[in-house]
Design an enzyme around this catalytic site. Structure first.
Site, short mmCIF file in Angstrom:
data_model
loop_
_atom_site.label_atom_id
_atom_site.label_comp_id
_atom_site.label_asym_id
_atom_site.label_seq_id
_atom_site.Cartn_x
_atom_site.Cartn_y
_atom_site.Cartn_z
N ASP A 2 4.41 11.43 -7.06
CA ASP A 2 4.40 10.45 -8.15
C ASP A 2 4.46 11.16 -9.49
O ASP A 2 3.55 11.90 -9.84
CB ASP A 2 3.12 9.61 -8.07
CG ASP A 2 3.16 8.43 -9.03
OD1 ASP A 2 4.15 8.30 -9.78
OD2 ASP A 2 2.19 7.64 -9.03
N ASP B 291 7.73 2.03 -8.95
CA ASP B 291 6.33 1.60 -9.12
C ASP B 291 6.24 0.83 -10.44
O ASP B 291 6.23 -0.41 -10.45
CB ASP B 291 5.41 2.83 -9.11
CG ASP B 291 3.95 2.49 -9.38
OD1 ASP B 291 3.61 1.30 -9.41
OD2 ASP B 291 3.12 3.42 -9.58
N LYS C 30 0.30 13.98 -7.08
CA LYS C 30 0.71 13.71 -8.47
C LYS C 30 1.52 14.91 -8.96
O LYS C 30 1.06 16.04 -8.85
CB LYS C 30 -0.52 13.56 -9.36
CG LYS C 30 -1.23 12.27 -9.14
CD LYS C 30 -0.72 11.25 -10.12
CE LYS C 30 -1.18 9.88 -9.67
NZ LYS C 30 -0.40 8.79 -10.19
N GLU D 197 7.92 8.82 -6.66
CA GLU D 197 7.81 7.62 -7.51
C GLU D 197 8.25 7.94 -8.93
O GLU D 197 7.72 8.86 -9.55
CB GLU D 197 6.34 7.15 -7.59
CG GLU D 197 5.84 6.46 -6.35
CD GLU D 197 4.35 6.13 -6.46
OE1 GLU D 197 3.86 5.79 -7.56
OE2 GLU D 197 3.67 6.23 -5.42
N LYS E 282 1.12 -2.80 -6.59
CA LYS E 282 -0.29 -2.73 -6.98
C LYS E 282 -0.69 -4.15 -7.37
O LYS E 282 -0.45 -4.59 -8.50
CB LYS E 282 -0.45 -1.81 -8.19
CG LYS E 282 -0.16 -0.33 -7.90
CD LYS E 282 -0.50 0.50 -9.13
CE LYS E 282 -0.57 1.97 -8.85
NZ LYS E 282 0.73 2.62 -8.75
O1 LIG Z 1 -0.75 5.02 -5.02
C1 LIG Z 1 -1.74 5.60 -4.53
O2 LIG Z 1 -1.71 6.18 -3.43
C2 LIG Z 1 -3.05 5.59 -5.26
C3 LIG Z 1 -3.05 4.94 -6.58
C4 LIG Z 1 -2.45 5.74 -7.71
O3 LIG Z 1 -1.92 6.82 -7.48
C5 LIG Z 1 -2.50 5.22 -9.05
C6 LIG Z 1 -3.22 4.09 -9.31
C7 LIG Z 1 -3.38 3.62 -10.61
C8 LIG Z 1 -2.86 4.32 -11.68
C9 LIG Z 1 -2.30 5.65 -11.51
O4 LIG Z 1 -3.30 6.59 -11.81
C10 LIG Z 1 -1.75 5.95 -10.12
C11 LIG Z 1 -0.24 5.68 -10.08
O5 LIG Z 1 0.41 5.94 -11.07
O6 LIG Z 1 0.33 5.26 -9.08
MG LIG Z 2 2.86 5.53 -9.56
#
Ligand SMILES: O=C(O)CCC(=O)C1=CC=C[C@@H](O)[C@@H]1C(=O)O
Ligand SMILES: [Mg+2]
Length: 323
Positions: free
Chosen positions: A162, A214, A134, A191, A236
């Protein structure tokens, strides 16, 4: 004969899980179990606060509406609410067998700031090494330093980053400036670096750092297409919709030469194991983004292999509806 059970769950999260503007203390959702001809199909419906458009109450009402029709013979199961469409399509997919059993339990380890934790995990990771970091939570300089540190220390590591649209162009450029040029192509993608898609495209063009969509994937005007600098789309399912809809997006991505990454919306172990099955089936060459189970204090009904978290059994759950 068709039978239905609908349960409600609320699992405590680890302290300090923050989603955008809110602390997530518990992960709340519904589990549905469909039975027909001696077969069972399970699904998890858990809208993610701050990310899903629908609330859990709305998801519950829509689910109950469909379950009533299903016990009375209805077949079709599309729902306009993504979390409902995903969970019901999983239950139907298990019942009819279209969701294969084989799972891809690899996961790109998630780093929220402390690179030391990541070293140990990556050291033990067999095969391809990919981690997700992150960025955008602290200063861009710090993000750049962590990226350099990891890529320097582990020569066969690739990183997914991300930023969740948190940077202005100037901040994003500030980050890029700190990443050593020879490391840029080991960033598999970043991302959504900037607040708008156009700013993110400009950033990629000017820095040579690949990006991924994303948040954009869930916007009404989004079209899957090959674009300079765009390497991947993140899917997702809880936020996108049914298995069928995800399958279509993944096919479009692959046709356009893009990586499609199936990723978690912080589902429980039950939903996560189904995402691992979707990944083995639909994106076998890509490590999915499923490293979120450790954000929770327990698993639910179906365990994730190797997790030491206790597993909460279905008997402990509140029954919403049974027929
Ligand atoms: O993408 C991944 O590897 C794990 C999931 C992840 O990072 C997330 C899942 C859900 C909400 C957020 O906190 C975050 C994202 O932003 O992608
Ligand atoms: Mg993301």
């Amino acid at each position: 004969m068709r039978k239905v059970e609908l349960y409600r769950f609320s699992l405590p999260m680890e302290a300090g899980v923050i989603l955008r503007n809110q602390r997530l203390k518990t992960r709340d959702g519904l589990l549905v179990c469909l039975t027909e001809n001696g077969k069972q199909g399970w699904g998890e419906i858990s809208p993610l606060p701050e990310f899903s458009e629908e609330t859990l109450e709305e998801a519950e009402a829509a689910t109950l509406g469909w379950l009533h029709s299903w016990v009375n013979g209805e077949q079709a199961f599309e729902s306009a609410l993504p979390s409902v469409a995903f969970g019901l399509s999983c239950a139907m997919g298990e019942l009819s067998g279209f969701l294969p059993q084989k799972a891809d339990y690899r996961k790109a380890p998630l780093c929220n700031g402390d690179p030391d934790e990541l070293f140990a995990v990556l050291g033990a990771m067999p095969g391809e090494k990919v981690a997700k970091v992150k960025v955008g939570l602290y200063e861009a300089v710090r993000d750049g330093m962590i990226v350099n540190l990891l890529l320097e220390a582990i020569p066969d590591l690739k990183l997914r980053l991300d930023a969740n649209r948190s940077w202005t162009r100037a901040k994003a450029d500030g980050f890029a400036k700190y990443v050593q040029p020879q490391f840029r192509d080991r960033i598999q993608f970043l991302e959504e670096p900037c607040k708008t898609r156009d700013e993110s495209r400009d950033f990629s063009r000017e820095t040579g750092i690949a990006i991924a969509w994303d948040e954009s994937v869930r916007e009404a005007d989004f079209v899957v297409e090959a674009e300079p600098g765009v390497a991947a789309i993140v899917i997702k399912p809880t936020l996108v919709g049914s298995i069928q809809r995800c399958h279509m997006l993944i096919e479009q991505a692959h046709k356009a030469g893009l990586i499609a990454v199936i990723s978690s919306s912080i589902e429980t172990s039950l939903g996560l194991t189904q995402l691992a099955r979707m990944a083995a089936w639909l994106t076998p060459d890509t490590i999915p983004g499923l490293d979120t189970l450790s954000l929770m204090q327990s698993q639910l009904v179906r365990p994730w292999p190797d997790s030491e978290l206790p597993v909460l059994d279905v008997d402990a759950l509140e029954v919403v509806w049974r027929r």
